[in-house]
Scaffold this motif. Structure first.
Motif, PDB file in Angstrom:
ATOM      1  N   VAL A 132      23.901  46.401  17.558  1.00 17.26           N
ATOM      2  CA  VAL A 132      24.336  46.698  18.921  1.00 17.26           C
ATOM      3  C   VAL A 132      25.200  45.550  19.434  1.00 17.26           C
ATOM      4  O   VAL A 132      24.857  44.387  19.273  1.00 17.26           O
ATOM      5  N   SER A 133      26.327  45.891  20.074  1.00 14.60           N
ATOM      6  CA  SER A 133      27.241  44.874  20.594  1.00 14.60           C
ATOM      7  C   SER A 133      27.591  45.148  22.046  1.00 14.60           C
ATOM      8  O   SER A 133      27.781  46.300  22.438  1.00 14.60           O
ATOM      9  N   VAL A 134      27.685  44.089  22.808  1.00 16.02           N
ATOM     10  CA  VAL A 134      28.239  44.146  24.156  1.00 16.02           C
ATOM     11  C   VAL A 134      29.517  43.323  24.107  1.00 16.02           C
ATOM     12  O   VAL A 134      29.493  42.140  23.754  1.00 16.02           O
ATOM     13  N   VAL A 135      30.632  43.956  24.441  1.00 15.01           N
ATOM     14  CA  VAL A 135      31.933  43.298  24.337  1.00 15.01           C
ATOM     15  C   VAL A 135      32.636  43.400  25.675  1.00 15.01           C
ATOM     16  O   VAL A 135      32.812  44.500  26.205  1.00 15.01           O
ATOM     17  N   GLY A 136      33.021  42.279  26.234  1.00 12.32           N
ATOM     18  CA  GLY A 136      33.755  42.266  27.495  1.00 12.32           C
ATOM     19  C   GLY A 136      35.230  42.551  27.292  1.00 12.32           C
ATOM     20  O   GLY A 136      35.758  42.441  26.184  1.00 12.32           O
ATOM     21  N   ALA A 137      35.881  42.908  28.369  1.00 14.89           N
ATOM     22  CA  ALA A 137      37.312  43.192  28.343  1.00 14.89           C
ATOM     23  C   ALA A 137      38.081  41.887  28.511  1.00 14.89           C
ATOM     24  O   ALA A 137      38.577  41.565  29.576  1.00 14.89           O
TER      25      ALA A 137
END
Length: 132
Positions: A6-11
């Motif tokens: 699982v990944s959380v990637v910001g803009a």
């Protein structure tokens, strides 16, 4: 226990690229940023009055959701118009000819785009090279 898949990637603006279709692209979820093997997602910003060329993504389905502004997407051989505004989604299957238009003369169009291409690359052909 956290799932390492699982990944959380910001803009992050440092990944922004200038697309060849009169728009800025900000790839967010890609194989490189998250390990995705089937999907990508990013932000697309189109300047006022801009439009893409008529083109086709031969191997990638596309879903676009407008965040700010008003878009017109012309779809199919006859370029049938589909208007969409903030909060509205449009689905364009792989192999379908289309073009995007920012209807505003003063504001950029901002959208989230999801593709069945894990790299969020602009693999497409313009209409002049498409077989109609």
């Amino acid at each position: 226990m956290r799932d390492e898949r699982v990944s959380v990637v910001g803009a992050s603006g440092d990944r922004a690229i200038r697309g060849t279709q009169a728009q800025a692209l900000l790839p967010c979820i890609t194989s490189a940023t998250s390990g995705s093997s089937r999907l990508s997602a990013g932000i697309v910003v189109m300047p006022p009055r801009a439009s893409s060329k008529v083109h086709v993504h031969e191997h990638s389905d596309i879903v676009v959701m407008v965040v700010a502004g008003k878009a017109l997407t012309l779809v199919g051989d006859d370029l049938i118009p589909y208007a969409h505004a903030p909060g509205e989604f449009i689905f364009i299957p792989a192999g379908v000819i289309h073009m995007a238009v920012n209807l505003s003369s003063s504001s950029p169009l901002t959208a989230v785009e999801v593709r069945t291409d894990p790299h969020f690359r602009g693999h497409f052909r313009t209409r002049s090279t498409c077989l109609l």
